[in-house]
Enzyme design. Structure first.
Site, PDB file in Angstrom:
ATOM      1  N   GLU A 265      44.417  51.993  52.877  1.00 58.70           N
ATOM      2  CA  GLU A 265      43.950  50.673  53.266  1.00 58.70           C
ATOM      3  C   GLU A 265      44.851  49.591  52.676  1.00 58.70           C
ATOM      4  OE1 GLU A 265      39.197  51.013  54.011  1.00 58.70           O
ATOM      5  OE2 GLU A 265      39.800  50.935  51.906  1.00 58.70           O
TER       6      GLU A 265
ATOM      7  N   CYS B 116      48.064  42.895  50.099  1.00 58.36           N
ATOM      8  CA  CYS B 116      47.784  43.851  49.026  1.00 58.36           C
ATOM      9  C   CYS B 116      47.933  45.248  49.613  1.00 58.36           C
ATOM     10  CB  CYS B 116      46.372  43.643  48.495  1.00 58.36           C
ATOM     11  SG  CYS B 116      45.870  44.866  47.251  1.00 58.36           S
TER      12      CYS B 116
ATOM     13  N   CYS C  97      43.513  58.049  43.961  1.00 58.16           N
ATOM     14  CA  CYS C  97      43.959  57.678  42.615  1.00 58.16           C
ATOM     15  C   CYS C  97      43.338  58.633  41.615  1.00 58.16           C
ATOM     16  CB  CYS C  97      43.522  56.237  42.314  1.00 58.16           C
ATOM     17  SG  CYS C  97      44.053  55.613  40.690  1.00 58.16           S
TER      18      CYS C  97
ATOM     19  N   CYS D 279      38.957  54.940  36.833  1.00 61.80           N
ATOM     20  CA  CYS D 279      38.259  53.748  36.326  1.00 61.80           C
ATOM     21  C   CYS D 279      36.841  53.716  36.895  1.00 61.80           C
ATOM     22  CB  CYS D 279      39.024  52.480  36.687  1.00 61.80           C
ATOM     23  SG  CYS D 279      40.670  52.397  35.929  1.00 61.80           S
TER      24      CYS D 279
ATOM     25  N   CYS E 120      35.713  51.428  40.067  1.00 60.69           N
ATOM     26  CA  CYS E 120      36.656  51.294  41.180  1.00 60.69           C
ATOM     27  C   CYS E 120      36.424  52.372  42.232  1.00 60.69           C
ATOM     28  CB  CYS E 120      38.088  51.375  40.656  1.00 60.69           C
ATOM     29  SG  CYS E 120      39.345  51.107  41.924  1.00 60.69           S
TER      30      CYS E 120
ATOM     31  N   GLY F 136      45.478  53.448  44.314  1.00 63.50           N
ATOM     32  CA  GLY F 136      46.533  54.117  43.554  1.00 63.50           C
ATOM     33  C   GLY F 136      46.983  53.328  42.335  1.00 63.50           C
ATOM     34  N   GLU F 137      47.655  54.032  41.436  1.00 61.02           N
ATOM     35  CA  GLU F 137      48.286  53.451  40.246  1.00 61.02           C
ATOM     36  C   GLU F 137      49.793  53.457  40.485  1.00 61.02           C
ATOM     37  OE1 GLU F 137      50.041  52.148  37.224  1.00 61.02           O
ATOM     38  OE2 GLU F 137      47.861  52.087  36.949  1.00 61.02           O
TER      39      GLU F 137
ATOM     40  N   LEU G  32      42.871  45.156  32.084  1.00 59.48           N
ATOM     41  CA  LEU G  32      42.428  45.206  30.681  1.00 59.48           C
ATOM     42  C   LEU G  32      40.978  45.679  30.602  1.00 59.48           C
ATOM     43  CD1 LEU G  32      43.117  44.571  27.704  1.00 59.48           C
ATOM     44  CD2 LEU G  32      42.367  42.210  28.158  1.00 59.48           C
ATOM     45  N   HIS G  33      40.069  44.883  31.109  1.00 60.03           N
ATOM     46  CA  HIS G  33      38.652  45.222  31.326  1.00 60.03           C
ATOM     47  C   HIS G  33      37.837  45.462  30.057  1.00 60.03           C
ATOM     48  CE1 HIS G  33      40.014  45.274  35.355  1.00 60.03           C
ATOM     49  NE2 HIS G  33      40.512  46.490  35.343  1.00 60.03           N
TER      50      HIS G  33
ATOM     51  N   ASN H 138      32.992  43.964  41.741  1.00 58.81           N
ATOM     52  CA  ASN H 138      32.522  44.090  43.117  1.00 58.81           C
ATOM     53  C   ASN H 138      31.705  45.370  43.264  1.00 58.81           C
ATOM     54  OD1 ASN H 138      33.713  41.757  44.538  1.00 58.81           O
ATOM     55  ND2 ASN H 138      35.638  42.645  43.819  1.00 58.81           N
TER      56      ASN H 138
ATOM     57  N   CYS I 252      38.679  43.289  45.369  1.00 58.09           N
ATOM     58  CA  CYS I 252      39.245  44.073  44.268  1.00 58.09           C
ATOM     59  C   CYS I 252      38.303  45.209  43.874  1.00 58.09           C
ATOM     60  CB  CYS I 252      39.492  43.145  43.077  1.00 58.09           C
ATOM     61  SG  CYS I 252      40.299  43.947  41.697  1.00 58.09           S
TER      62      CYS I 252
END
Length: 346
Positions: A92, A105, A112, A116, A119, A159-160, A215-216, A290, A333
């Site tokens: 996507e 984006c 991934c 996380c 996500c 993905g990273e 960071l989170h 989100n 996001c």
């Protein structure tokens, strides 16, 4: 498989054409068809001889990135695209329109493996890396469809990117090459959850792209509870890598911080953020988390998010709350995912 011609640099393509017995100037024609006119087949390259087109078709392929679905947000006009790849996998991408230009984006992997907790992109794990050509293909298809120039690119989709480092680096070189689309490096942002060795390598690449760190959490334990990558790299190591990126490139690092109600949005969290960010020349993006159906994380109220932001601002932190784009089409996001996989692969 045939060779992926869209992944060659301009100089590499010159050498390939010479091997085929062609003059160097043919490389310029082919490169423009691939990276400016966004040709999907060699048959489209009408200023090349039929014999050359047949030679190219015999040796090379243009990896397809084909649109399966396009959704448009009723809230803000954001578009989300579902693209199918040559092997039936899908990714996507998101188009966001701003006054300063069109921003895309893109995804860097199918799925991934970073895990996380908040996500959607990591649900189902990693299927495979994308090639540089497939990363470019997302941008090229969107620009071709809308008939407008893409001026900014963020590698923040599924993905990273630094887990696909070599392909990502080739993608950046091709995207910003002055023979092709020539998007300015300062208009490209890459997001990472904090793979320290690759961050340090990226600092040495002589690039001017923006590095955004997910960071989170403002301490190691809080970060570990949200991001499995923190089991591998201590927060001090990650922050040191950010400092090195700034020192080597002069480019200020952006810190991304998903605000999760009752998890990382307390006064103590704000004070810890101030402690680690105040000494640094950086920018902080607050992102109210989100919702995704597989997780129970809640976003703070608008009032609480603003209060959190104000606490940081009063202590000199350069901070914004990211404008939410495309939430009604799961394009915001943390919401991009592997929504479809073709089962009948050839």
């Amino acid at each position: 498989m045939k060779k992926d011609i869209r992944a060659y640099t301009y100089e590499q393509l010159q050498r390939e054409l010479e091997i085929l017995g062609e003059k160097k100037f043919r490389a310029k024609q082919v490169y423009e068809w691939l990276h400016i006119r966004f040709a999907g087949s060699f048959e489209e390259m009408t200023n090349l001889s039929k014999a050359l087109r047949e030679k190219l078709d015999a040796e090379y392929m243009i990896l397809p990135v084909s649109m399966l679905e396009r959704q448009e947000s009723a809230l803000d006009g954001t578009n989300k695209f579902l693209f199918q790849l040559y092997d039936g996998n899908v990714v996507e991408s998101v188009l966001m329109r701003y006054k300063h230009g069109n921003s895309v984006c893109i995804s860097s992997q199918v799925g991934c493996r970073m895990g996380c907790r908040f996500c959607a992109s990591t649900i189902g794990g990693l299927a495979r890396n994308l090639s540089a050509s497939e990363m470019l293909g997302q941008i090229y298809q969107i620009q071709k469809m809308i008939g407008e120039r893409i001026s900014n690119v963020v590698v923040m989709g599924t993905g990273e990117p630094l887990d696909n480092y070599e392909n990502f680096l080739r993608f950046i070189r091709l995207l910003t090459d002055d023979h092709g689309l020539h998007i300015g490096q300062r208009n490209v942002t890459v997001s990472t959850c904090g793979i320290v060795p690759r961050m340090l390598e990226l600092a040495e690449e002589n690039l001017q792209i923006t590095l955004a760190l997910s960071l989170h959490g403002a301490n190691q334990e809080k970060r570990r509870s949200l991001m499995p990558v923190a089991d591998q790299y201590e927060l001090d190591e990650v922050l040191h890598a950010c400092d090195e990126y700034f020192r080597k490139t002069g480019r200020r690092v952006t810190f991304e911080y998903s605000l999760v109600s009752g998890v990382n949005d307390t006064d103590e969290d704000a004070q810890e953020l101030i402690k680690i960010l105040r000494p640094r020349n950086c920018h902080l993006n607050l992102i109210p988390v989100n919702p995704i159906k597989e997780r129970s994380f809640d976003r703070p109220s608008r009032k609480n998010a603003l209060n959190f932001k104000n606490k940081l601002e009063k202590r000199g932190i350069n901070v914004t709350i990211r404008r939410e784009m495309g939430a009604d089409i799961d394009g915001a996001c943390g919401q991009l995912r592997r929504t479809f996989v073709q089962t009948n692969k050839e």
